[in-house]
Design a protein around this motif. Structure first.
Motif, PDB file in Angstrom:
ATOM      1  N   PHE A 129      -0.071  -2.827   1.252  1.00 20.10           N
ATOM      2  CA  PHE A 129       1.336  -2.536   1.554  1.00 20.10           C
ATOM      3  C   PHE A 129       2.102  -2.184   0.291  1.00 20.10           C
ATOM      4  CE2 PHE A 129      -0.364  -5.302   4.755  1.00 20.10           C
ATOM      5  CZ  PHE A 129       0.132  -4.783   5.945  1.00 20.10           C
ATOM      6  N   ASP A 130       3.135  -1.337   0.475  1.00 20.52           N
ATOM      7  CA  ASP A 130       4.040  -1.042  -0.646  1.00 20.52           C
ATOM      8  C   ASP A 130       5.401  -0.696  -0.059  1.00 20.52           C
ATOM      9  OD1 ASP A 130       3.377  -0.242  -3.847  1.00 20.52           O
ATOM     10  OD2 ASP A 130       5.286   0.463  -3.042  1.00 20.52           O
ATOM     11  N   SER A 131       6.428  -0.748  -0.925  1.00 24.14           N
ATOM     12  CA  SER A 131       7.777  -0.442  -0.428  1.00 24.14           C
ATOM     13  C   SER A 131       8.199   0.981  -0.781  1.00 24.14           C
ATOM     14  CB  SER A 131       8.785  -1.432  -1.024  1.00 24.14           C
ATOM     15  OG  SER A 131       8.804  -1.276  -2.425  1.00 24.14           O
ATOM     16  N   ASP A 132       7.450   1.629  -1.655  1.00 24.55           N
ATOM     17  CA  ASP A 132       7.830   2.957  -2.140  1.00 24.55           C
ATOM     18  C   ASP A 132       7.459   4.034  -1.119  1.00 24.55           C
ATOM     19  OD1 ASP A 132       8.150   5.358  -3.437  1.00 24.55           O
ATOM     20  OD2 ASP A 132       6.972   4.810  -5.209  1.00 24.55           O
ATOM     21  N   PRO A 133       8.464   4.735  -0.556  1.00 24.61           N
ATOM     22  CA  PRO A 133       8.180   5.767   0.459  1.00 24.61           C
ATOM     23  C   PRO A 133       7.233   6.849  -0.066  1.00 24.61           C
ATOM     24  CG  PRO A 133      10.552   5.367   0.286  1.00 24.61           C
ATOM     25  CD  PRO A 133       9.907   4.625  -0.844  1.00 24.61           C
ATOM     26  N   GLU A 134       7.269   7.080  -1.366  1.00 24.41           N
ATOM     27  CA  GLU A 134       6.367   8.063  -1.984  1.00 24.41           C
ATOM     28  C   GLU A 134       4.896   7.650  -1.838  1.00 24.41           C
ATOM     29  OE1 GLU A 134       7.229  10.832  -4.521  1.00 24.41           O
ATOM     30  OE2 GLU A 134       8.850  10.799  -3.024  1.00 24.41           O
ATOM     31  N   LYS A 135       4.670   6.364  -1.818  1.00 23.05           N
ATOM     32  CA  LYS A 135       3.280   5.877  -1.791  1.00 23.05           C
ATOM     33  C   LYS A 135       2.762   5.670  -0.379  1.00 23.05           C
ATOM     34  CE  LYS A 135       3.277   3.486  -6.251  1.00 23.05           C
ATOM     35  NZ  LYS A 135       4.298   2.504  -6.642  1.00 23.05           N
ATOM     36  N   ILE A 136       3.671   5.326   0.545  1.00 20.79           N
ATOM     37  CA  ILE A 136       3.254   4.999   1.906  1.00 20.79           C
ATOM     38  C   ILE A 136       2.535   6.189   2.526  1.00 20.79           C
ATOM     39  CG2 ILE A 136       4.111   4.408   4.219  1.00 20.79           C
ATOM     40  CD1 ILE A 136       6.404   2.903   2.629  1.00 20.79           C
ATOM     41  N   GLY A 137       1.387   5.929   3.110  1.00 21.27           N
ATOM     42  CA  GLY A 137       0.586   6.996   3.693  1.00 21.27           C
ATOM     43  C   GLY A 137      -0.519   7.479   2.764  1.00 21.27           C
ATOM     44  N   ASN A 138      -0.344   7.275   1.467  1.00 17.84           N
ATOM     45  CA  ASN A 138      -1.413   7.635   0.512  1.00 17.84           C
ATOM     46  C   ASN A 138      -2.602   6.719   0.701  1.00 17.84           C
ATOM     47  OD1 ASN A 138       0.436   9.416  -0.475  1.00 17.84           O
ATOM     48  ND2 ASN A 138       0.653   8.435  -2.493  1.00 17.84           N
ATOM     49  N   LYS A 139      -3.755   7.213   0.228  1.00 24.09           N
ATOM     50  CA  LYS A 139      -4.963   6.389   0.317  1.00 24.09           C
ATOM     51  C   LYS A 139      -5.308   5.775  -1.036  1.00 24.09           C
ATOM     52  CE  LYS A 139      -7.454   6.863   4.207  1.00 24.09           C
ATOM     53  NZ  LYS A 139      -8.794   6.626   4.768  1.00 24.09           N
ATOM     54  N   VAL A 140      -5.821   4.553  -0.999  1.00 26.26           N
ATOM     55  CA  VAL A 140      -6.429   3.925  -2.175  1.00 26.26           C
ATOM     56  C   VAL A 140      -7.791   3.442  -1.696  1.00 26.26           C
ATOM     57  CG1 VAL A 140      -6.209   2.240  -4.024  1.00 26.26           C
ATOM     58  CG2 VAL A 140      -4.164   3.029  -2.808  1.00 26.26           C
ATOM     59  N   GLU A 141      -8.834   3.999  -2.245  1.00 22.65           N
ATOM     60  CA  GLU A 141     -10.164   3.772  -1.673  1.00 22.65           C
ATOM     61  C   GLU A 141     -10.068   4.047  -0.165  1.00 22.65           C
ATOM     62  OE1 GLU A 141     -13.019   2.889  -3.424  1.00 22.65           O
ATOM     63  OE2 GLU A 141     -12.034   2.772  -5.359  1.00 22.65           O
ATOM     64  N   GLU A 142     -10.560   3.136   0.673  1.00 23.60           N
ATOM     65  CA  GLU A 142     -10.541   3.417   2.114  1.00 23.60           C
ATOM     66  C   GLU A 142      -9.250   3.010   2.815  1.00 23.60           C
ATOM     67  OE1 GLU A 142     -12.313   1.136   0.449  1.00 23.60           O
ATOM     68  OE2 GLU A 142     -13.252  -0.333   1.781  1.00 23.60           O
ATOM     69  N   PHE A 143      -8.276   2.512   2.052  1.00 18.22           N
ATOM     70  CA  PHE A 143      -7.061   1.979   2.676  1.00 18.22           C
ATOM     71  C   PHE A 143      -5.897   2.967   2.618  1.00 18.22           C
ATOM     72  CE2 PHE A 143      -9.509  -1.428   0.751  1.00 18.22           C
ATOM     73  CZ  PHE A 143      -9.849  -2.136   1.884  1.00 18.22           C
ATOM     74  N   THR A 144      -5.184   3.058   3.732  1.00 23.44           N
ATOM     75  CA  THR A 144      -3.951   3.832   3.748  1.00 23.44           C
ATOM     76  C   THR A 144      -2.799   2.870   3.491  1.00 23.44           C
ATOM     77  OG1 THR A 144      -4.927   5.303   5.395  1.00 23.44           O
ATOM     78  CG2 THR A 144      -2.525   5.377   5.133  1.00 23.44           C
ATOM     79  N   ILE A 145      -1.991   3.187   2.494  1.00 23.67           N
ATOM     80  CA  ILE A 145      -0.899   2.293   2.118  1.00 23.67           C
ATOM     81  C   ILE A 145       0.140   2.256   3.239  1.00 23.67           C
ATOM     82  CG2 ILE A 145       0.941   1.860   0.440  1.00 23.67           C
ATOM     83  CD1 ILE A 145      -0.809   3.404  -1.618  1.00 23.67           C
ATOM     84  N   GLU A 146       0.451   1.028   3.672  1.00 23.66           N
ATOM     85  CA  GLU A 146       1.434   0.870   4.740  1.00 23.66           C
ATOM     86  C   GLU A 146       2.749   0.368   4.160  1.00 23.66           C
ATOM     87  OE1 GLU A 146      -0.064  -1.194   8.282  1.00 23.66           O
ATOM     88  OE2 GLU A 146      -2.064  -1.088   7.363  1.00 23.66           O
ATOM     89  N   SER A 147       3.806   0.552   4.938  1.00 17.09           N
ATOM     90  CA  SER A 147       5.135   0.106   4.511  1.00 17.09           C
ATOM     91  C   SER A 147       5.240  -1.412   4.590  1.00 17.09           C
ATOM     92  CB  SER A 147       6.200   0.724   5.412  1.00 17.09           C
ATOM     93  OG  SER A 147       7.432   0.053   5.234  1.00 17.09           O
ATOM     94  N   VAL A 148       5.920  -2.017   3.620  1.00 11.90           N
ATOM     95  CA  VAL A 148       6.142  -3.465   3.702  1.00 11.90           C
ATOM     96  C   VAL A 148       6.953  -3.830   4.939  1.00 11.90           C
ATOM     97  CG1 VAL A 148       5.908  -4.216   1.307  1.00 11.90           C
ATOM     98  CG2 VAL A 148       8.080  -3.281   2.091  1.00 11.90           C
ATOM     99  N   PHE A 149       7.664  -2.867   5.486  1.00 10.79           N
ATOM    100  CA  PHE A 149       8.414  -3.163   6.717  1.00 10.79           C
ATOM    101  C   PHE A 149       7.468  -3.461   7.874  1.00 10.79           C
ATOM    102  CE2 PHE A 149      11.611  -0.471   4.425  1.00 10.79           C
ATOM    103  CZ  PHE A 149      12.493  -1.517   4.177  1.00 10.79           C
ATOM    104  N   ASN A 150       6.231  -3.012   7.740  1.00 12.61           N
ATOM    105  CA  ASN A 150       5.245  -3.314   8.780  1.00 12.61           C
ATOM    106  C   ASN A 150       4.445  -4.579   8.486  1.00 12.61           C
ATOM    107  OD1 ASN A 150       6.011  -0.907   9.931  1.00 12.61           O
ATOM    108  ND2 ASN A 150       4.344   0.250   8.976  1.00 12.61           N
ATOM    109  N   LEU A 151       4.706  -5.185   7.314  1.00  9.26           N
ATOM    110  CA  LEU A 151       3.896  -6.326   6.899  1.00  9.26           C
ATOM    111  C   LEU A 151       4.002  -7.488   7.881  1.00  9.26           C
ATOM    112  CD1 LEU A 151       2.177  -7.942   4.909  1.00  9.26           C
ATOM    113  CD2 LEU A 151       4.152  -8.187   3.429  1.00  9.26           C
ATOM    114  N   GLU A 152       5.226  -7.810   8.266  1.00  8.95           N
ATOM    115  CA  GLU A 152       5.442  -8.943   9.172  1.00  8.95           C
ATOM    116  C   GLU A 152       4.736  -8.698  10.514  1.00  8.95           C
ATOM    117  OE1 GLU A 152       9.437 -10.226   8.967  1.00  8.95           O
ATOM    118  OE2 GLU A 152       8.864 -12.209   9.704  1.00  8.95           O
ATOM    119  N   GLU A 153       4.938  -7.502  11.039  1.00  9.09           N
ATOM    120  CA  GLU A 153       4.298  -7.140  12.303  1.00  9.09           C
ATOM    121  C   GLU A 153       2.771  -7.229  12.178  1.00  9.09           C
ATOM    122  OE1 GLU A 153       5.524  -6.674  15.126  1.00  9.09           O
ATOM    123  OE2 GLU A 153       3.810  -5.832  16.225  1.00  9.09           O
ATOM    124  N   PHE A 154       2.258  -6.728  11.060  1.00 14.26           N
ATOM    125  CA  PHE A 154       0.815  -6.773  10.825  1.00 14.26           C
ATOM    126  C   PHE A 154       0.304  -8.208  10.834  1.00 14.26           C
ATOM    127  CE2 PHE A 154      -2.788  -7.378   7.969  1.00 14.26           C
ATOM    128  CZ  PHE A 154      -3.684  -6.421   8.417  1.00 14.26           C
TER     129      PHE A 154
END
Lengths: 232, 232
Positions: A129-154
């Motif tokens: 997870f990250d809060s930066d809109p620029e990063k959200i959706g980018n991949k790091v290895e096999e993971f797609t960076i999600e918004s911290v706003f989705n962290l609680e739901e996750f």
DNA sequence: CTATGTGAAGAACTTCACAGCT
DNA sequence: AGCTGTGAAGTTCTTCACATAG
């Protein structure tokens, strides 16, 4: 109810973790490294003196550390490596996978994800997870960076995450810690260089990579014969 | 020879580093984080109670730790932040740059290079080495990975490297440590999960990132009210 | 009256010596 | 005979209480 299996065997003791020094736990991980290595090499037995040789930890201390948990050795002989390995893994809670999330996909967070050393030890990263809109959706290895706003739901929909790794800037670290705690994360590893406040039932550990270099700087600057220990 | 400047001032004490607990040094880095943050915010003064609040370190211990090095506070008032910051940096040997090299450009080594947190603290990476011909010549951030066969030559021609960071596999960590020691590196930060043997005059510290997760695993598995400390 | 600096008390951890098994 | 397991001794670190300085 007097099942035989409930009677504690002579070899194992009940673990009361606040009766055991923190440094003992830290050293157990070093014994585990050694016995895993030797087990792969097919070595079947090791004495506390040999373990001491490998870890540079005094053999009295090796035996004392192990004796907190039971009697795993054979007098006159030493420790059977497969037994010791399994006991150590069991004591450390490593005979199961630990689902982990990483919060913060800056340089440090990405570095931790690229470093795959955790994975084969049973710690599986489930999401990033990250809060930066620029990063959200980018991949790091096999993971797609999600918004911290989705962290609680996750966390609400994925209830068996046991560890959260915090790799956000100092300014937001406490906020993230609160969010993790509120969503039943029981273990937090914090890489932000700040002391976080967490409830006493949450296991919290903080690592500051720069601290280690600064400590080395101190001892280089003020030479001594002091020998620094392993793992700090 | 009775120069006045040689007489120790009342505020500072000579530093005998093996009279000072290792954990004190580790905590100094935490005090430094806090006073640097507050200094940027323009705060001018702090008491040991406030430092305790920020770091979660008992205020008696804050004062004891600082008192090993001198009398930096004013009774009834507290500590002047710019003074404390400068004293801490001076004690830790951080009022100069530390030239550093990274040996090992695998996932961990690259991760450490991408993580730029060391840099603005005065630790400057000068060069990166690896043994894998596939990697040599590749870039990591601004560094071109060089062959370990050039490491010795590099150190001979670049004499002011103070710290070597080891991020190679366990199997070659001791070999690299020996090479660094033989070429006058005085400080080694080892990330390979193995205890290295170095001469007593070399400052050596070892960090195993997995250890921290394993310790958390232990305390999750065996719950307690024990509160884990910062930075370990 | 407030907050530091520190000797002394207390707690925690490590080392030791040897009893206890195999 | 040899190496583990552990109570007791020793050491180191932390907490405390208060004298000291501003």
């Amino acid at each position: 109810m007097t099942l035989k299996s409930v009677v504690p065997s002579k070899r194992k003791k009940p673990i009361d973790s606040d009766q055991i020094p923190y440094s003992t736990i830290s050293r157990l991980t070093q014994y585990l490294r050694v016995v895993e290595k030797l087990d792969e090499l097919g070595v079947s037995n090791i004495s506390s003196a040999e373990l001491s040789e490998e870890t540079k930890i005094n053999s009295f201390l090796v035996r004392k550390d192990l004796s907190y948990f039971g009697e795993f050795g054979t007098r006159g002989v030493g420790y059977e490596i497969p037994v010791l390995r399994d006991e150590l893994k069991s004591i450390l809670g490593l005979n199961r996978k630990h689902k982990t999330i990483v919060v913060g996909a800056g340089n440090l967070g990405r570095a931790l994800i690229h470093y795959r050393g955790f994975l084969d030890k049973g710690f599986e990263i489930e999401a990033v997870f990250d809060s930066d809109p620029e990063k959200i959706g980018n991949k790091v290895e096999e993971f797609t960076i999600e918004s911290v706003f989705n962290l609680e739901e996750f966390l609400k929909t994925t209830p068996d995450i046991s560890i959260g790794i915090i790799a956000v800037p100092v300014a937001s670290a406490q906020f993230i810690a609160n969010l993790l705690v509120a969503n039943n994360i029981r273990g937090i590893l914090n890489f932000a260089p700040v002391a976080l406040e967490v409830p006493p039932d949450v296991v919290y550990s903080s690592v500051d990579l720069t601290t280690h270099l600064e400590i080395i700087s101190f001892y280089i600057t003020h030479p001594t014969s002091y020998k620094m220990g392993y793992a700090e």
